[in-house]
Design an enzyme around this catalytic site. Structure first.
Site: not given
Ligand code: A3P
Length: 291
Positions: A48, A104, A134
């Site tokens: 995010k 990530h 988010s």
């Protein structure tokens, strides 16, 4: 998929939760054995923080503004997550240089080859109150993630790192303390919001591309949220409704600085500030928290 618990939806990998839907043991093995090239470009983000945005920008920098790849390939094939199952099927070994990927995972989880080859990395960081906000909306719409519950409940999990990809604090600190920073560039989501054209030029220079002002401006224009929302290869509309419920939230949602103010109470915001201050006391980072 109905809403289930962490134990049902996530697996544990080196101490962090990963959504089972796209991370199988075989693809993590593929990740660990991956061979990098010096001219690879890896975008490292905590979820995010602007990953999808970078999946639009980086290919356009490499193609010097040619739109073919962003109009024909979904973002996840154009610039795959190295740790996802899809990476195994894409035959990345055969892709011509310079290849580009996203991840990530934390710095300490990068494969052996990463530390030997030292590919180029762009680390994108976003102020964590907006990351949280988010993520909260994303967890409401994605059936392969746990239900976030109330803001307080999700906040407790987020602050203690009991969320997918682990702690935001550890993720950011790990990448900030990366060794050999010559091959690493740091940029914030907020910098990109405030001056996208300049951010595109900066990233292009780091990637060894010299773009004309005109091309940087064209790329920046294509990569506004408004324009990306219109591109079905980038707006996640190819994902089935059972997995992402767009009636609850869009994937490309608001794309602004400071939306946390619409979610947090004063008490939640103060609690966040106090934890942030403590966890980040030895870190020099000045996020833009609102406008
Ligand atoms: P919001 O939910 O705050 O709107 P990621 O791709 O890492 O999952 O991050 C998603 C976040 O980046 C979402 O934030 C999304 O709207 C935002 N984003 C994606 N493309 C963007 C763009 N072109 N401009 C601004 N924000 C963008």
């Amino acid at each position: 998929l109905s809403k289930m618990t962490e134990a049902e939806l996530y697996s544990q990998y080196k101490g962090v939760y990963l959504p089972k839907l796209v991370h199988h043991p075989e693809c993590l093995k593929h990740f660990e054995e991956f061979t990098f090239r010096t001219d690879d470009i890896i975008i490292a983000t905590y979820p995010k923080s602007g990953t999808t945005w970078m999946q639009e920008i980086v290919p356009l920098i490499l193609s010097e503004g040619d739109m073919a790849s962003v109009l024909t390939l979904p973002n996840w094939d154009r610039m795959p997550w190295l740790e996802e199952h899809r990476a195994m099927a894409l035959n990345l070994e055969q892709r011509p240089s310079p290849r580009c990927f996203v991840s990530h995972l934390h710095y300490s989880m990068m494969p052996k080859s990463f530390f030997k080859v030292k590919p180029k990395v762009i680390v994108v960081m976003r102020n964590p109150k907006d990351v949280f906000t988010s993520s909260f909306h994303y967890h409401e719409m994605a059936s392969f993630l746990v239900n976030p519950g109330s803001v307080d409940e999700f906040l407790a999990k987020f602050m203690s790192g009991q969320v997918m990809f682990g702690s935001w604090f550890e993720h950011v600190k790990g990448w900030l303390n990366a060794e050999d920073q010559d091959h690493v560039m740091y940029i914030s989501y907020e910098e990109m919001i405030l001056d996208l054209k300049e951010s595109v030029s900066k990233m292009a220079r780091f990637m060894g591309k010299s773009l004309s002002e005109e091309v940087s401006a064209k790329i920046a224009d294509n990569c506004t949220l408004k324009n990306m929302k219109r591109n079905k290869m980038s707006n996640y509309s190819l994902v089935p409704e059972e997995l992402m419920d767009r009636k609850k939230s869009e994937f490309l949602r608001k794309g602004i600085i400071g939306d946390w103010k619409n979610l947090f109470t004063d008490a939640q915001s103060e609690y966040f500030d106090a934890v942030y201050k403590e966890r980040m006391k030895d870190v020099k980072l000045n996020f833009v928290w609102d406008l």
